[in-house]
Design a protein around this motif. Structure first.
Motif, PDB file in Angstrom:
ATOM      1  N   VAL A  67     -36.076  23.545  96.181  1.00 48.19           N
ATOM      2  CA  VAL A  67     -36.235  22.383  97.059  1.00 48.19           C
ATOM      3  C   VAL A  67     -36.087  21.068  96.320  1.00 48.19           C
ATOM      4  N   SER A  68     -35.853  21.122  95.034  1.00 43.96           N
ATOM      5  CA  SER A  68     -35.802  19.910  94.228  1.00 43.96           C
ATOM      6  C   SER A  68     -34.359  19.476  94.009  1.00 43.96           C
ATOM      7  N   PRO A  69     -34.065  18.189  94.192  1.00 46.56           N
ATOM      8  CA  PRO A  69     -32.700  17.694  94.012  1.00 46.56           C
ATOM      9  C   PRO A  69     -32.316  17.569  92.532  1.00 46.56           C
ATOM     10  N   GLN A  70     -31.100  17.121  92.324  1.00 45.73           N
ATOM     11  CA  GLN A  70     -30.612  16.806  90.977  1.00 45.73           C
ATOM     12  C   GLN A  70     -31.588  15.859  90.289  1.00 45.73           C
ATOM     13  N   VAL A  71     -31.808  16.056  89.007  1.00 43.77           N
ATOM     14  CA  VAL A  71     -32.729  15.226  88.231  1.00 43.77           C
ATOM     15  C   VAL A  71     -31.972  14.592  87.079  1.00 43.77           C
ATOM     16  N   THR A  72     -32.249  13.316  86.817  1.00 44.51           N
ATOM     17  CA  THR A  72     -31.677  12.621  85.673  1.00 44.51           C
ATOM     18  C   THR A  72     -32.795  12.264  84.716  1.00 44.51           C
ATOM     19  N   LEU A  73     -32.629  12.622  83.463  1.00 43.63           N
ATOM     20  CA  LEU A  73     -33.584  12.297  82.410  1.00 43.63           C
ATOM     21  C   LEU A  73     -32.996  11.152  81.600  1.00 43.63           C
ATOM     22  N   ILE A  74     -33.778  10.076  81.462  1.00 44.67           N
ATOM     23  CA  ILE A  74     -33.289   8.879  80.785  1.00 44.67           C
ATOM     24  C   ILE A  74     -34.161   8.594  79.559  1.00 44.67           C
ATOM     25  N   PRO A  75     -33.730   9.002  78.379  1.00 43.99           N
ATOM     26  CA  PRO A  75     -34.483   8.634  77.176  1.00 43.99           C
ATOM     27  C   PRO A  75     -34.153   7.200  76.782  1.00 43.99           C
ATOM     28  N   THR A  76     -35.163   6.449  76.367  1.00 47.79           N
ATOM     29  CA  THR A  76     -34.937   5.055  75.983  1.00 47.79           C
ATOM     30  C   THR A  76     -34.885   4.886  74.473  1.00 47.79           C
ATOM     31  N   PHE A  77     -34.808   6.000  73.755  1.00 46.39           N
ATOM     32  CA  PHE A  77     -34.769   5.940  72.304  1.00 46.39           C
ATOM     33  C   PHE A  77     -33.996   7.133  71.784  1.00 46.39           C
ATOM     34  N   ASP A  78     -33.521   7.031  70.569  1.00 44.01           N
ATOM     35  CA  ASP A  78     -32.803   8.118  69.933  1.00 44.01           C
ATOM     36  C   ASP A  78     -33.794   8.955  69.153  1.00 44.01           C
ATOM     37  N   SER A  79     -33.658  10.275  69.254  1.00 50.54           N
ATOM     38  CA  SER A  79     -34.635  11.153  68.641  1.00 50.54           C
ATOM     39  C   SER A  79     -33.985  12.463  68.221  1.00 50.54           C
ATOM     40  N   LEU A  80     -34.299  12.934  67.037  1.00 51.28           N
ATOM     41  CA  LEU A  80     -33.806  14.224  66.570  1.00 51.28           C
ATOM     42  C   LEU A  80     -34.336  15.345  67.466  1.00 51.28           C
ATOM     43  N   VAL A  81     -35.600  15.247  67.872  1.00 50.79           N
ATOM     44  CA  VAL A  81     -36.192  16.253  68.760  1.00 50.79           C
ATOM     45  C   VAL A  81     -35.428  16.310  70.075  1.00 50.79           C
ATOM     46  N   MET A  82     -35.094  15.153  70.630  1.00 51.49           N
ATOM     47  CA  MET A  82     -34.339  15.106  71.881  1.00 51.49           C
ATOM     48  C   MET A  82     -32.966  15.730  71.711  1.00 51.49           C
ATOM     49  N   HIS A  83     -32.289  15.421  70.610  1.00 47.26           N
ATOM     50  CA  HIS A  83     -30.963  16.002  70.354  1.00 47.26           C
ATOM     51  C   HIS A  83     -31.043  17.521  70.245  1.00 47.26           C
ATOM     52  N   GLU A  84     -32.011  18.024  69.506  1.00 54.79           N
ATOM     53  CA  GLU A  84     -32.172  19.473  69.340  1.00 54.79           C
ATOM     54  C   GLU A  84     -32.455  20.142  70.677  1.00 54.79           C
ATOM     55  N   TRP A  85     -33.373  19.569  71.456  1.00 57.11           N
ATOM     56  CA  TRP A  85     -33.709  20.130  72.770  1.00 57.11           C
ATOM     57  C   TRP A  85     -32.475  20.143  73.665  1.00 57.11           C
ATOM     58  N   TYR A  86     -31.727  19.052  73.664  1.00 54.07           N
ATOM     59  CA  TYR A  86     -30.535  18.955  74.497  1.00 54.07           C
ATOM     60  C   TYR A  86     -29.541  20.066  74.146  1.00 54.07           C
ATOM     61  N   GLN A  87     -29.283  20.250  72.859  1.00 51.84           N
ATOM     62  CA  GLN A  87     -28.325  21.261  72.422  1.00 51.84           C
ATOM     63  C   GLN A  87     -28.813  22.676  72.735  1.00 51.84           C
ATOM     64  N   GLU A  88     -30.081  22.942  72.481  1.00 55.23           N
ATOM     65  CA  GLU A  88     -30.631  24.285  72.661  1.00 55.23           C
ATOM     66  C   GLU A  88     -30.775  24.681  74.127  1.00 55.23           C
ATOM     67  N   THR A  89     -30.934  23.718  75.017  1.00 55.06           N
ATOM     68  CA  THR A  89     -31.212  24.037  76.424  1.00 55.06           C
ATOM     69  C   THR A  89     -30.125  23.536  77.375  1.00 55.06           C
ATOM     70  N   HIS A  90     -28.998  23.139  76.863  1.00 58.67           N
ATOM     71  CA  HIS A  90     -27.965  22.518  77.701  1.00 58.67           C
ATOM     72  C   HIS A  90     -27.537  23.418  78.867  1.00 58.67           C
ATOM     73  N   GLU A  95     -27.909  24.688  84.854  1.00 61.89           N
ATOM     74  CA  GLU A  95     -28.330  25.608  85.908  1.00 61.89           C
ATOM     75  C   GLU A  95     -29.368  24.978  86.837  1.00 61.89           C
ATOM     76  N   LEU A  96     -30.250  24.166  86.270  1.00 60.41           N
ATOM     77  CA  LEU A  96     -31.339  23.569  87.034  1.00 60.41           C
ATOM     78  C   LEU A  96     -30.979  22.218  87.656  1.00 60.41           C
ATOM     79  N   GLY A  97     -29.802  21.704  87.353  1.00 62.38           N
ATOM     80  CA  GLY A  97     -29.400  20.411  87.913  1.00 62.38           C
ATOM     81  C   GLY A  97     -30.053  19.236  87.209  1.00 62.38           C
ATOM     82  N   ILE A  98     -30.169  19.329  85.887  1.00 60.74           N
ATOM     83  CA  ILE A  98     -30.755  18.250  85.090  1.00 60.74           C
ATOM     84  C   ILE A  98     -29.647  17.595  84.278  1.00 60.74           C
ATOM     85  N   THR A  99     -29.547  16.267  84.395  1.00 60.42           N
ATOM     86  CA  THR A  99     -28.587  15.499  83.617  1.00 60.42           C
ATOM     87  C   THR A  99     -29.354  14.602  82.666  1.00 60.42           C
ATOM     88  N   VAL A 100     -28.963  14.620  81.407  1.00 59.00           N
ATOM     89  CA  VAL A 100     -29.584  13.735  80.416  1.00 59.00           C
ATOM     90  C   VAL A 100     -28.602  12.612  80.141  1.00 59.00           C
TER      91      VAL A 100
END
Length: 121
Positions: A67-90, A95-100
């Protein structure tokens, strides 16, 4: 635990920074359904809690995906953790309709420039 109720739908939600980010779990994302989640707070404290917060988004979105629509995640900073998460879970994000959003855009105002992105509803 808070009593169960229907989820709240919003256009934009700011996720807490620093130590307050520890309060964001799967239940948060099941109850607060947003078109856009802003992850802010570029500080050393955020790095320690960022991965659990991002994983909670995936889990919460998965549980509400019918029941949940497309989701956009907006990071306001650059982060190694964010990059790793993005690559590992892309693949799962897709599949879930999440755009970073990642932006290399820069806005110049008066005598300063800063990174920015534009979000339209």
């Amino acid at each position: 635990a808070a009593p169960q109720g229907p989820p709240v739908y919003v256009d934009l939600a700011y996720l807490p920074g620093s130590w307050s980010a520890r309060t964001v779990d799967e239940e948060f994302f099941r109850r607060i359904r947003s078109l856009c989640y802003v992850v802010s707070g570029d500080d050393h404290l955020k790095e320690g809690v960022l991965r659990p917060l991002l994983d909670a988004l995936l889990t919460g979105k998965h549980q509400a995906s019918r029941v949940s629509p497309q989701v956009t995640l907006i990071p306001t900073f650059d982060s190694l953790v964010m990059h790793e998460w993005y690559q590992e879970t892309h693949e799962r994000q897709q599949e879930l309709g999440i755009t970073v959003l990642g932006s290399n855009s820069t806005v110049a105002m008066q005598d300063e420039t800063f990174p920015a992105c534009k979000v339209e509803f």
